[in-house]
Enzyme design. Structure first.
Site, PDB file in Angstrom:
ATOM      1  N   CYS A  76     -34.078  42.244   8.636  1.00 21.58           N
ATOM      2  CA  CYS A  76     -34.252  40.876   9.127  1.00 21.58           C
ATOM      3  C   CYS A  76     -34.359  40.830  10.647  1.00 21.58           C
ATOM      4  CB  CYS A  76     -33.071  40.005   8.705  1.00 21.58           C
ATOM      5  SG  CYS A  76     -32.664  40.051   6.945  1.00 21.58           S
ATOM      6  N   ASP A 108     -26.191  40.575   5.460  1.00 13.48           N
ATOM      7  CA  ASP A 108     -25.585  40.090   4.218  1.00 13.48           C
ATOM      8  C   ASP A 108     -25.924  41.005   3.040  1.00 13.48           C
ATOM      9  OD1 ASP A 108     -24.795  38.043   5.820  1.00 13.48           O
ATOM     10  OD2 ASP A 108     -25.532  36.437   4.544  1.00 13.48           O
ATOM     11  N   CYS A 149     -31.358  37.296  10.214  1.00 13.60           N
ATOM     12  CA  CYS A 149     -30.524  37.269   9.018  1.00 13.60           C
ATOM     13  C   CYS A 149     -29.785  35.931   8.902  1.00 13.60           C
ATOM     14  CB  CYS A 149     -29.543  38.446   9.032  1.00 13.60           C
ATOM     15  SG  CYS A 149     -28.974  38.926   7.374  1.00 13.60           S
ATOM     16  N   ASP A 150     -29.202  35.704   7.731  1.00 17.73           N
ATOM     17  CA  ASP A 150     -28.772  34.373   7.301  1.00 17.73           C
ATOM     18  C   ASP A 150     -27.939  33.588   8.315  1.00 17.73           C
ATOM     19  OD1 ASP A 150     -29.956  35.317   5.046  1.00 17.73           O
ATOM     20  OD2 ASP A 150     -28.250  35.027   3.723  1.00 17.73           O
ATOM     21  N   LYS A 151     -26.889  34.198   8.846  1.00 13.69           N
ATOM     22  CA  LYS A 151     -25.956  33.439   9.682  1.00 13.69           C
ATOM     23  C   LYS A 151     -26.453  33.296  11.107  1.00 13.69           C
ATOM     24  CE  LYS A 151     -23.669  33.344   5.965  1.00 13.69           C
ATOM     25  NZ  LYS A 151     -24.585  34.225   5.210  1.00 13.69           N
ATOM     26  N   CYS A 221     -35.222  38.301   3.884  1.00  9.17           N
ATOM     27  CA  CYS A 221     -35.501  38.286   2.441  1.00  9.17           C
ATOM     28  C   CYS A 221     -36.495  37.178   2.112  1.00  9.17           C
ATOM     29  CB  CYS A 221     -34.212  38.101   1.667  1.00  9.17           C
ATOM     30  SG  CYS A 221     -33.027  39.447   1.923  1.00  9.17           S
ATOM     31  N   GLU A 475     -20.173  36.054  -0.052  1.00 11.65           N
ATOM     32  CA  GLU A 475     -21.229  35.787  -1.028  1.00 11.65           C
ATOM     33  C   GLU A 475     -21.106  36.808  -2.145  1.00 11.65           C
ATOM     34  OE1 GLU A 475     -25.050  35.809   0.755  1.00 11.65           O
ATOM     35  OE2 GLU A 475     -24.620  34.145   2.103  1.00 11.65           O
ATOM     36  N   SER A 501     -24.873  33.817  -3.006  1.00 11.09           N
ATOM     37  CA  SER A 501     -26.021  34.068  -2.146  1.00 11.09           C
ATOM     38  C   SER A 501     -27.131  33.059  -2.397  1.00 11.09           C
ATOM     39  CB  SER A 501     -26.550  35.477  -2.411  1.00 11.09           C
ATOM     40  OG  SER A 501     -27.819  35.662  -1.859  1.00 11.09           O
TER      41      SER A 501
END
Length: 590
Positions: A76, A108, A149-151, A221, A475, A501
């Protein structure tokens, strides 16, 4: 200036003498960077900048911080240095003074299913804290915040909200799908493959082959998981220009978006346009409408609540139900469907969905954005194609939706008095009543599933995974994917005070609040207690009286899992998931 070796200023007067640097600086006094660049007494400060190659023109320009979480930790973020370089050059070309600095990230997907996953939500807070601190300490005038990435995404936007500096959010873009056995695959398929191997429906050799092809390069992702959900929300809420979320990570258009972000950041500083100028209740409602329409990640509930708390916008978790009730689900993307972000990009990206919502009266088109224009004006400028005119099966019109209600639902009841979150990825009228098998942490539940004990109709509960109890709300894609891989995505229910997730699908309920660690009813559960889950009635309850729950909780006195270090700090500092799990003492919910 571009990144380069230090150099002396080249311009001198007719006698060959250079004017004092302070006389060349005409930066407005109300810009924070004037405190470190203007005046004779700031000569030592300017000397430090000159050591890095900045010149008089730079020092008299708005100072734009470029917050870059590039790292070799995750695909990511592995390419974000290149993305940051494009934004840096655009700031410089727009007569800004670009200053790049770094911050952390956690993968993650790589930490999933391990103790390390407890670091993920904590990283959101550390990203926000670190970007806020650098911006404050170095007296920056504006920001380009980059996320992969996610956060990264909520952490960066939370930092911008706290500083209230003119800010543009820049997404690093998503990964292209891989190919296996003649079909497109993503990391979701690999996680579910683990369950299929355990169930005997896939060989280890087949899983190995899928593993080697699922992630073909850089980027987040690819499905409408947390990263792409939050990137889409960044457009909708006003932090990023429309059309910027969907270009793939390794496409040239991603770098065009980076250059556009750099230009807009300088324009926003010149216009004194800050997040507090465009973040309103209406912009948050727009973000939720987009989330429920595309089947976005449940994690976005947590992050939007946290962002609203930072911004002082009155947003209650029950409002996700209200907006879902009037906003249908119209996109069929992974994890519920088969298509990924690139498929959406090829037909026009997020603006296509927003245009459909606007035409149906489901979008506040007067909400302002970082560009200074309203979201309606931005849509008019782009003029995205109408969904009805597209020859695709994964986007539906509001008049002919996939589901009449949006994908996100908030369940309440005596098991979740403050709410729990479910995303509808399949059947829209889920109902289940049956005995629970309760586990005190993720690993116990995962072992139970992998050993083949799961049967149709089971209810699995996982507790002590909440914001404080975990800490960090792990998650649990491993558990849900193993259940789905064994063919039970729609007939086995899972609930937890932790998180699932963005790639999770099926009958999975997270964010149960209050959490077990603070004495929530989930802590009182015993194996065999009857659980009722009814999505139509928005209910999550246990067949116990209030008195029985209170009696069981009388002896409950948990100890923190960690007694020192960063995780011990967040045992103490996290708030409830029902309010976004914020840690900032100045946030509205604290």
């Amino acid at each position: 200036m571009s990144k380069q070796e230090p150099k002396p200023d080249e311009e001198a007067d007719a006698d060959g003498e250079r004017e004092p640097a302070s006389s060349a600086i005409d930066k407005p006094d109300d810009l924070p960077s004037s405190e470190v660049t203007e005046g004779t007494e700031r000569a030592p400060h300017r000397a430090m900048f000159r050591a890095m190659g900045y010149d008089d023109a730079d020092l008299s320009s708005p100072m734009i911080g470029i917050a870059n979480p590039a790292a070799d930790i995750t695909p990511c973020n592995v390419h974000l240095d290149d993305v940051a370089d494009a934004a840096y050059e655009a700031v410089d070309d727009s007569e800004g003074m670009p200053i790049e600095f770094g911050t952390i990230t956690i993968s993650d997907a790589i930490s999933m299913g391990t103790e390390g996953m407890k670091a993920s939500l904590i990283s959101r807070e550390i990203i926000a804290d670190s970007v806020e601190l650098v911006s404050f300490g170095e007296r920056m005038d504006g920001l380009v915040t980059i996320g992969g990435c996610d956060k990264n995404m909520p952490g960066m936007m939370m930092a911008s909200i706290r500083t209230d500096l003119p800010s543009v959010f820049l997404y690093g873009g998503s990964i292209m799908p891989g190919e296996h056995d003649g079909r497109e695959v993503t990391i979701q398929n690999v996680f579910e493959g683990v369950g299929s191997v355990a169930d005997g429906d896939m060989t280890e050799g087949e899983l190995d082959e899928m593993e080697r092809h699922a992630c073909p390069g850089a980027g987040s992702c690819g499905g409408m998981f947390t990263a792409n959900t939050m990137a889409s929300i960044s457009e909708t809420i006003g932090f990023a220009p429309l059309g910027s979320a969907s270009p793939p990570a390794e496409d040239e258009s991603r770098y065009q978006e980076a250059r556009r972000a750099g230009r807009i950041a300088v324009e926003a500083v010149e216009a004194r346009r800050s997040p507090s100028d465009f973040l309103t209740k209406e912009s948050f409602e727009n973000a939720i409408a987009l989330q429920v329409a595309v089947g976005g990640s449940t994690n976005a509930v947590l992050h939007l609540l946290a962002m609203a708390a930072e911004a002082g916008v009155d947003l209650d978790i029950e409002e996700f139900n209200e907006i879902s009730a009037r906003t249908p689900k119209i996109a069929d993307l992974q994890p519920g469907g088969e298509k990924v972000m690139n498929d959406l990009h090829e037909v026009g990206g997020v603006p296509v969905v927003l245009g459909e919502l606007r035409d149906a009266g489901l979008l506040h088109e007067d909400a302002l954005t970082v560009t200074g224009d309203t979201i309606g004006e931005e849509l008019d400028r782009i003029d995205p194609p109408a969904v009805a005119d597209l020859d695709v099966d994964f986007l539906h019109t509001v008049d002919d939706p996939i589901h009449e209600r949006g994908a996100i639902r908030i369940l309440t009841g005596n098991l979740a008095p403050d709410g729990a979150v479910i995303k509808i990825t399949g059947e829209d009228h889920l109902h289940h009543e049956g005995p629970v098998r309760i586990f005190d942490e993720e690993s116990e539940a995962m072992a139970y599933v992998q050993e083949g004990h799961v049967e149709s109709g089971d209810v699995i509960g996982i507790r002590n995974e909440g914001p404080q109890g975990g800490p960090g709300m792990r998650e649990m894609l491993g558990v849900t994917s193993a259940v789905a891989g064994q063919g039970h995505a729609d007939d086995v229910a899972l609930f937890t005070d932790g998180r699932f997730s963005g790639a999770t699908r099926g009958f999975s309920i997270g964010h149960v609040a209050p959490e077990a660690f603070v004495g929530g009813p989930i802590a009182a559960l015993e194996d065999g207690d009857t659980i009722t889950i009814d999505v139509d009635d928005l209910e999550l309850s246990v067949d116990l009286t209030d008195e029985e729950i209170e009696e069981r909780l009388e002896e409950y006195d948990p100890e923190p899992t960690y007694e020192s270090g960063v995780l011990a700090k967040y045992h103490r500092d996290f708030g409830s998931a029902a309010n976004g799990a914020v840690t900032n003492p100045g946030a509205k919910w604290d």
